[in-house]
Design an enzyme around this catalytic site. Structure first.
Site, PDB file in Angstrom:
ATOM      1  N   TYR A 158      -2.486  -1.562  10.220  1.00 20.52           N
ATOM      2  CA  TYR A 158      -2.227  -1.782   9.302  1.00 20.52           C
ATOM      3  C   TYR A 158      -1.180  -1.312   8.387  1.00 20.52           C
ATOM      4  O   TYR A 158      -0.662  -2.080   7.652  1.00 20.52           O
ATOM      5  CB  TYR A 158      -3.085  -0.901   8.675  1.00 20.52           C
ATOM      6  CG  TYR A 158      -3.275  -0.806   6.972  1.00 20.52           C
ATOM      7  CD1 TYR A 158      -4.242  -2.116   6.011  1.00 20.52           C
ATOM      8  CD2 TYR A 158      -2.735   0.010   6.091  1.00 20.52           C
ATOM      9  CE1 TYR A 158      -4.477  -1.949   4.541  1.00 20.52           C
ATOM     10  CE2 TYR A 158      -3.181  -0.041   4.836  1.00 20.52           C
ATOM     11  CZ  TYR A 158      -3.884  -1.143   4.263  1.00 20.52           C
ATOM     12  OH  TYR A 158      -3.621  -0.912   3.198  1.00 20.52           O
ATOM     13  N   SER A 212       0.699  -1.305  -0.031  1.00 17.32           N
ATOM     14  CA  SER A 212       0.186  -0.305  -0.099  1.00 17.32           C
ATOM     15  C   SER A 212       1.134   0.982  -0.286  1.00 17.32           C
ATOM     16  O   SER A 212       2.484   1.015   0.497  1.00 17.32           O
ATOM     17  CB  SER A 212      -0.951   0.155   1.082  1.00 17.32           C
ATOM     18  OG  SER A 212      -1.526   1.371   1.462  1.00 17.32           O
TER      19      SER A 212
END
Length: 287
Positions: free
Chosen positions: A159, A144
């Protein structure tokens, strides 16, 4: 790899989101598909949408956080496809809104179990056979932009911890495989139109069972307006063909990375200023 048609790809997290978009893009390119996901019903629906495209599509239910389950899935895939050429370790879960000092142990285990160990388990399950068949291939690990930059105020430290780790793992893997015919890419998108924060419904019992997760409204709106998953899949294909390690499908994130590296360089400037004061403590040999 300079030709994808006729090859076989394994995609984890293939029932929805980026995984489903990858599957659609690979099917367009003539790639046979082994689709893995924990959600059997959605996985079958995703496969049904792809089957009319003329490529072979098979479904395999597996929890990427379960090492033994992934090894069983690899054996099942090997019974169907003679060789796997592309491995997309894509399965992931979103987690936001909880400061790090308040994250329950089970949530740490779940997010890292899927986002990080899911990549590790995918590599252990499929990479040895990819190296052994000698036909070449490519590994794509989904990270990401959150694996390079932390957005203040989002409280998504669990995350981003997992995604920073996937970036580092991918860089190390690229070095380890440099003398092989297996390429490596790490996918680092920003907002994509997915339901990544709706994954709590499938959290296994050993991690606390299902739960509802409502992301910040601004984050939810950004995702809704984000890139379509199939477009991310097409970026992935181009990166494989071009041998790109980093895949940044969102050009505007360049500024985020530049600012982060500016802070790193400023820290080196600070170190140079204080080094004379510290003296002998910094006079050791280089690593």
């Amino acid at each position: 790899m300079d030709e994808l048609s006729g090859k076989t790809a394994v995609i984890t997290g293939a029932a929805s989101g980026i995984g489903a978009g990858m599957a659609e893009a690979f099917a367009e390119a003539g790639v046979s598909l082994a689709l893995l996901d924990l959600d059997e019903e959605r996985l079958r629906r995703a496969a049904d949408r792809l089957s009319p495209g003329g490529v072979e599509v098979r479904c395999f239910v597996a929890d990427v956080s379960d090492r033994d389950a992934m090894k069983r899935a690899a054996a099942q895939v090997a019974d169907v496809f003679p060789a796997v050429h592309i491995l997309c370790n894509n399965a992931g879960v979103g987690y936001t809104g909880v400061p790090l000092d308040r994250v329950p142990d089970a949530d740490w285990d779940w997010v890292l179990g899927v986002n990080l160990m899911g990549v590790v388990n995918g590599l252990q399950a499929f990479l040895p056979a990819m190296l052994a068949h000698g036909e070449g291939g490519h590994v794509v690990n989904t990270a990401s932009i959150g694996g390079h930059h932390v957005m203040p105020g989002w409280c998504y430290g669990v995350y981003t911890t997992s995604k920073f780790a996937v970036v580092g793992l991918s860089e190390a893997l690229a070095g380890d495989l440099a003398d092989s015919n297996i390429g490596v890419s790490v996918l680092c998108p920003a907002a994509v139109d997915t339901a990544i924060y709706d994954v709590g419904r499938n959290r296994p019992a050993r991690f606390g069972g299902s739960f509802d997760q409502a992301p910040d409204p601004k984050l939810a709106a950004a995702l809704k307006d984000g890139m379509k998953p199939v477009e991310v899949g097409r970026w992935t294909i181009r990166a494989i063909l071009d041998g790109q390690l980093y895949i940044f499908p969102h050009p505007h994130t360049r500024d985020l990375i530049a600012r982060r590296h500016g802070r790193l360089m400023a820290a080196y400037d600070w170190a140079a200023q204080v080094a004379p004061e510290i003296g002998a403590a910094t006079s050791g040999g280089r690593p």
